[in-house]
Design an enzyme around this catalytic site. Structure first.
Site, PDB file in Angstrom:
ATOM      1  N   SER A 152     -44.431  -5.800  27.397  1.00  0.00           N
ATOM      2  CA  SER A 152     -44.698  -5.438  26.008  1.00  0.00           C
ATOM      3  C   SER A 152     -43.906  -6.324  25.054  1.00  0.00           C
ATOM      4  O   SER A 152     -42.693  -6.498  25.237  1.00  0.00           O
ATOM      5  CB  SER A 152     -44.322  -3.973  25.756  1.00  0.00           C
ATOM      6  OG  SER A 152     -44.342  -3.677  24.375  1.00  0.00           O
ATOM      7  N   THR A 209     -34.296  -3.470  27.609  1.00  0.00           N
ATOM      8  CA  THR A 209     -34.052  -2.070  27.258  1.00  0.00           C
ATOM      9  C   THR A 209     -32.926  -1.930  26.254  1.00  0.00           C
ATOM     10  O   THR A 209     -33.032  -1.182  25.277  1.00  0.00           O
ATOM     11  CB  THR A 209     -33.717  -1.270  28.534  1.00  0.00           C
ATOM     12  OG1 THR A 209     -34.837  -1.329  29.419  1.00  0.00           O
ATOM     13  CG2 THR A 209     -33.416   0.179  28.208  1.00  0.00           C
ATOM     14  N   HIS A 230      -0.217  -4.701  14.101  1.00  0.00           N
ATOM     15  CA  HIS A 230      -0.012  -3.345  13.561  1.00  0.00           C
ATOM     16  C   HIS A 230      -0.670  -3.248  12.181  1.00  0.00           C
ATOM     17  O   HIS A 230      -0.602  -4.191  11.387  1.00  0.00           O
ATOM     18  CB  HIS A 230       1.493  -3.063  13.443  1.00  0.00           C
ATOM     19  CG  HIS A 230       1.805  -1.776  12.750  1.00  0.00           C
ATOM     20  ND1 HIS A 230       1.726  -0.553  13.392  1.00  0.00           N
ATOM     21  CD2 HIS A 230       2.178  -1.521  11.464  1.00  0.00           C
ATOM     22  CE1 HIS A 230       2.054   0.403  12.538  1.00  0.00           C
ATOM     23  NE2 HIS A 230       2.327  -0.163  11.356  1.00  0.00           N
TER      24      HIS A 230
END
Length: 607
Positions: free
Chosen positions: A186, A193, A590
């Site tokens: 298709s 997927t 950080h």
């Protein structure tokens, strides 16, 4: 039959057999006639569109169509010769005798009738029929028996399925100068997927659902958020499909739209809109993925409110009450997502233990987090029957042997996925399957047929896009005598994208103890990480399992914001055989979630 027709048919069969341009001299030698005669006859076949003449040093005559598409009648009509005729006629139209004057006309009618009967007979014979009689029916001619059609398209590599492994390998082989084709059933599945109905569209919706939960609002607002999320998901998948197609096309891969099925170990039939075509390849690679498993429950397939994961992502209206059949990873992601959108979510699972494959402490933390967001978990519950009513669907349940009933607006079937082999007919190529219906492969992903490989979900292994990608690297190494195998790909991490996500690599505490390890356990709550406070995502738990004798990390389980990024550091450390102290003493930027590894591995204690 005239000698010209015999020469013409002989030449056409020879061209079909050789499947390469042949000069008039080559044809004349094979037919035992003069090249001038061959050129005259081939000129007629060229005018009729049966053959074509190519110029140049490698030129010559070749057929324009498949042998199945060329009848002997077409060849006869191209030559414009009579098959039945007589050069002598006894009739004389000038004589007064009716018999003498009319016999020429009567005999002409007879000859025309016989000629038409001959043409009708020739119309039922093709060049392919002659090839079969000459070659395929002879058991010693193995090459011709396998080819079946000397005019089919031939490739170095034929890849079935546009998944991550298939498309990556296809581009690599095509760039190396090998003639490569990729078959996809298709056009809506270009990229596989993950891009179209799994990883990326669900992550798009998961992100939109988080934003919807933050924005809040009444039911109308949430419905609007949901519709916008679906449209954004569609935009994303359409864009990715196009990018994947363009990338392969630019690499030189021939992309074929159609459904593939094996004819034998070197030939694949492709059913396209225009009809069926038979392709031949030196090597074939299967990358057809997996499909949802739908249990046989009365009313389930007939209900108008039952969805699979891909169809649920196409809804235009947010369901008020969503029930999910299956407490696995796919079901959890949709439960978290739709809870954030504002649905009332209920999960039906057949077992008592929630997330039985996961570390028990992590599973408990995940369940508690989902419960705080209103997700209901029904343990030991089986779906017995599904029945649609006018405005809702009724689910008949059996929970702990007691009958129950639940009403919903949508039911998601999330009971796992199975290898996608519908209509592929691997048995026609001699490809062996596992007891669970997957393609059986060795450590280099080779099937039971030496020149056929399989990658990704269709092999029945871990169903992750990055595994399919790594499979393509393993296959590429196999083609080039490289070292990669499924046995040396290292630790495999995974993430489940709920809110917050949980991620894992390696052994759980229970698995490590059962394996005989003496372990140290390190764990901290997600709330202990400053960045979690900044993000206002303080739910969760971080846990690591450490070999007490070697300080090697045996496993890590992170249920916290950005766990899907952090877990990759753990995989790298495990594959490199780094002790946990390297991560404990590492310098991290950080504020980040990763700096939580400083505190996590400083919290290791003997247990």
């Amino acid at each position: 039959m005239t000698s010209e027709l015999t020469v013409a048919i002989h030449a056409a069969v020879y061209l079909a057999h050789k499947n390469a341009p042949q000069s008039s001299d080559e044809l004349a030698v094979n037919i035992c006639t003069h090249p001038v005669r061959v050129r005259k006859i081939m000129a007629a076949l060229c005018r009729a569109g049966i053959a074509v003449s190519q110029e140049g040093s490698e030129g010559g005559y070749r057929l324009c169509r498949s042998p199945q598409a060329i009848t002997l009648r077409q060849i006869a009509e191209a030559l414009n010769v009579a098959l039945v005729e007589s050069k002598w006629q006894s009739g004389d139209p000038e004589m007064s005798c009716l018999v003498a004057s009319g016999m020429a006309r009567e005999m002409d009618k007879i000859y025309r009738s016989l000629n038409e009967q001959c043409l009708e007979s020739l119309d039922r014979l093709t060049l392919w029929d002659l090839l079969q009689d000459l070659f395929i029916s002879q058991p010693e001619n193995i090459i011709m028996k396998k080819r079946r059609n000397s005019f089919m398209k031939t490739y170095d590599n034929l890849i079935i399925g546009f998944g991550k492994g298939g498309k990556t390998l296809a581009a690599s082989l095509a760039k190396a100068g090998q003639r490569t084709a990729l078959i996809e059933k298709s056009p809506l599945m270009y990229g596989g997927t993950c891009i179209n109905v799994a990883c990326l569209p669900t992550k798009s919706l998961e992100n939109s659902a988080r934003q919807s939960a933050i924005q809040g609002g009444d039911d109308a607002a949430r419905q609007q958020h949901f519709r916008q999320a679906i449209e954004e998901k569609r935009r994303l998948t359409a864009m990715l499909r196009k990018k994947n197609y363009d990338k392969l096309a630019a690499a030189g891969v021939e992309i074929i739209d159609g459904e593939a099925s094996f004819a034998d170990d070197h030939h694949v039939r492709v059913q396209m809109k225009e009809g069926e075509e038979l392709l031949e390849a030196r090597r074939i690679f299967i990358n057809t993925g997996a499909k949802p498993f739908v249990p046989d429950i009365p009313g389930l397939s007939q209900s108008q409110r039952v969805y699979l994961s891909e169809s649920l992502m196409e809804l235009q209206t947010l369901p008020q009450r969503l029930v999910i059949l299956g407490g696995g990873y796919i079901g959890l992601e949709f439960a978290s997502m739709f809870a954030n959108f504002g649905s009332q979510v209920t999960i039906l699972q057949p077992n008592q233990r929630f997330l039985p494959r996961e570390d028990l402490e992590i599973a408990d933390a995940v369940e508690a987090s989902l419960a705080r967001r209103g997700v209901q978990l029904m343990r030991n519950t089986a779906l017995v029957e599904v029945r649609d009513e006018a405005t809702e669907t009724v689910l008949s349940l059996k929970q702990n042997e007691a009958e129950a009933e639940l009403r919903c607006d949508a039911l998601l079937v999330a009971t796992g996925r199975r290898p996608q082999l519908d209509n592929l007919h691997p048995e026609a190529a001699g490809i062996a399957l596992t007891s669970r219906g997957a393609i059986a492969v060795d450590e280099q992903l080779k099937t039971s047929v030496d020149h056929i490989w399989a990658m990704g979900d269709v092999t029945g292994g871990l169903q992750f896009t990055y595994i399919s990608l790594d499979d393509s690297r393993i296959v590429r190494d196999a083609l080039n005598s490289g070292p990669r195998t499924t046995a040396n790909r290292g630790a495999v991490p995974y993430s489940v994208f709920i809110d917050p996500p949980f991620s894992r690599v390696g052994l759980s505490e229970e698995e490590a103890r059962q394996a005989g390890y003496a372990v140290k356990i390190a764990k901290i709550p997600a709330a202990a990480i400053p960045k979690a406070q900044v993000l206002r995502k303080t739910d969760g738990l971080l846990k690591a399992v450490i070999d007490a004798k070697t300080d090697q990390i045996l496993g890590a389980h992170f249920f916290c914001e950005e766990s899907h990024e952090m877990i990759n550091l753990i995989k790298l450390a495990m594959d490199a055989n780094l002790p946990y102290t390297v991560l404990r003493d590492n310098i991290y930027t950080h504020p980040t979630m990763s700096e939580g590894l400083n505190d996590l591995f400083a919290a290791g204690v003997n247990v």
